[in-house]
Design an enzyme around this catalytic site. Structure first.
Site, short mmCIF file in Angstrom:
data_model
loop_
_atom_site.label_atom_id
_atom_site.label_comp_id
_atom_site.label_asym_id
_atom_site.label_seq_id
_atom_site.Cartn_x
_atom_site.Cartn_y
_atom_site.Cartn_z
N ASN A 42 -4.79 11.63 -6.56
CA ASN A 42 -3.91 12.81 -6.76
C ASN A 42 -3.31 12.85 -8.16
O ASN A 42 -2.10 12.90 -8.35
CB ASN A 42 -2.82 12.88 -5.68
CG ASN A 42 -1.91 11.66 -5.65
OD1 ASN A 42 -2.31 10.57 -6.06
ND2 ASN A 42 -0.70 11.83 -5.17
N HIS A 136 -4.10 12.01 4.78
CA HIS A 136 -2.64 12.14 4.80
C HIS A 136 -2.34 12.99 6.03
O HIS A 136 -2.55 14.21 6.01
CB HIS A 136 -2.13 12.80 3.52
CG HIS A 136 -0.63 12.88 3.47
ND1 HIS A 136 0.13 12.18 2.56
CD2 HIS A 136 0.25 13.55 4.26
CE1 HIS A 136 1.42 12.42 2.78
NE2 HIS A 136 1.52 13.25 3.81
N ASP A 247 0.60 2.17 -0.50
CA ASP A 247 1.06 3.49 -0.94
C ASP A 247 2.10 3.35 -2.05
O ASP A 247 2.99 4.18 -2.18
CB ASP A 247 1.62 4.30 0.24
CG ASP A 247 1.77 5.78 -0.10
OD1 ASP A 247 1.12 6.24 -1.06
OD2 ASP A 247 2.54 6.46 0.60
N ALA A 263 8.62 12.41 -4.04
CA ALA A 263 8.37 11.47 -2.95
C ALA A 263 7.52 10.32 -3.46
O ALA A 263 6.52 10.54 -4.14
CB ALA A 263 7.64 12.18 -1.82
C1 NCD Z 1 2.61 9.79 -3.05
C2 NCD Z 1 2.62 10.06 -4.56
O1 NCD Z 1 3.70 10.03 -5.16
O2 NCD Z 1 1.55 10.26 -5.14
N1 NCD Z 1 3.94 9.93 -2.55
C3 NCD Z 1 4.44 9.39 -1.41
O3 NCD Z 1 5.58 9.72 -1.06
N2 NCD Z 1 3.76 8.56 -0.67
C4 NCD Z 1 1.64 10.68 -2.37
C5 NCD Z 1 1.37 10.32 -0.93
O4 NCD Z 1 0.67 9.36 -0.64
O5 NCD Z 1 1.89 11.02 -0.04
ZN ZN Z 2 -0.21 7.74 -1.07
#
Ligand code: NCD
Ligand code: ZN
Length: 350
Positions: A42, A136, A247, A263
């Protein structure tokens, strides 16, 4: 009480490394402890084809120079990903998964999938080739409460999809609910889940009780303690369908500490120490190695690492890691707000 534990070098099956200065700053923190990682696609723009994945892989390899670390890539699924891309990915060892982001679900997911029906031919190619789909698992409907989005995804999207394409290999990424853990346990084939370090340690109270703490905000958002306990039970169960994906998702403090903060939590530097604490506190240090270093490797068709790392327990809790710098910006490292007594021995950091 055990004060030292040597295990096979772990792998991280869900990792965000970003790009540019951030990549350079964070990659060594993973490469020091982990032998392999599945890199999330991403970026902006997203990593949607083989050329982009292989170029990104090169940049990661140079950012982790000096460490014995191999990145594996996930391609970002869009409604325009052609089945040919799947065949090309399946034929190249560098790409081992395709990531499905429901559009709008999380950081940089705008190019994701709005309507699953539009990607069926591509998913059929994945089912044929055996390339796993990393999901996801949250619906994005405004009217669905954010704490219910994972369960709704299982009921409304994932279960119908798996019935339609039973041969498709699926990983539910970063599960956060008892419902998801139960769903994985109930599947007879082709379904696994990653569990993060932070979802084994925090609940939604960490985010909201006694003050709002943006560093604990990630997606899927942490749930109430009943769900955390179900995740711990799954992680320490010895069931090979649950394995670690941190993550770890670094953002600058500026991006986190804002009226509309990002996030994601940066957990990579402390992931192994935190996990040792969780497994030890639940009487199952003996199952840590399977969770971090064996089950995920097997799922993705690798042999577990022959290298080792040593975790050591200290009498006093270890101190919280300082922020790291990325080109003048600060990135805060995950602090579970509960004592952690473990660290990874220096000599096992390569
Ligand atoms: C992730 C990110 O910042 O790329 N953020 C998260 O809260 N986990 C994206 C994801 O895995 O949802
Ligand atoms: Zn992630």
């Amino acid at each position: 009480m055990t004060d030292q534990l040597t295990i096979r070098r772990p792998d991280d099956w869900h990792l965000h490394l970003r790009d540019g200065a951030m990549l350079a700053a964070v990659a060594p923190h993973t490469a020091r402890h982990f032998g392999r990682a599945l890199i999330m696609p991403n970026l902006v723009p997203p990593v949607t084809d083989m050329a982009a994945a292989l170029a990104y892989r090169e940049r990661i390899t140079s950012a982790s120079k000096g460490f014995d670390f191999t990145p594996y890539m996930a391609l970002y699924l869009t409604e325009d990903t052609p089945p040919e891309t799947i065949h090309a990915a399946a034929a190249d060892d560098a790409v081992i998964a395709v990531k499905l982001y429901p559009a709008g679900a999380t950081t940089n997911s705008a190019s994701g999938v709005r309507n699953i029906d539009r990607v069926i031919p591509t998913l059929e190619a994945m089912a044929e080739t055996g390339l796993p789909l990393a999901i996801h698992g949250e619906v994005t409907t405004d009217t669905v409460d954010i704490f219910d989005r994972e369960k709704r995804f299982i009921d409304d999207v994932l279960d119908p999809l798996r019935q339609r394409l039973p041969e498709l290999r699926v990983v539910m990424e970063h599960i956060t609910t008892a419902d998801a853990a139960d769903y994985v346990a109930s599947a007879d084939q082709g379904l696994a889940a990653t569990i993060t370090v932070h979802h084994l340690m925090i609940t939604r109270n960490h985010i909201l009780a006694g003050g709002i703490r943006p560093h604990f905000y990630c997606l899927p958002v942490a749930k109430r303690s009943r769900h955390r306990d179900a995740l711990i039970a799954a992680a320490i169960s010895g069931d090979p369908r649950y394995f670690m994906g941190t993550d770890s998702a670094p953002h600058t403090d500026e991006a986190k500490l804002s009226p509309c903060g990002c996030a994601g939590m940066f957990t990579a530097p402390v992931a192994m120490a935190c996990l040792a604490e969780v497994f030890a506190n639940h009487g199952h240090l003996d199952r840590l190695e399977d969770f971090t270093s064996v089950f995920g490797a097997h799922f993705y068709g690798f042999s577990p690492s022959e290298q080792k790392i040593t975790l050591r327990r200290h009498e006093e809790p270890v101190s919280v890691m300082p922020v790291i710098e990325a080109d003048g910006d600060q990135v805060t490292v995950f602090d579970p707000m509960s004592p952690v007594h473990w660290s990874v021995d220096d000599e096992s950091q390569k």
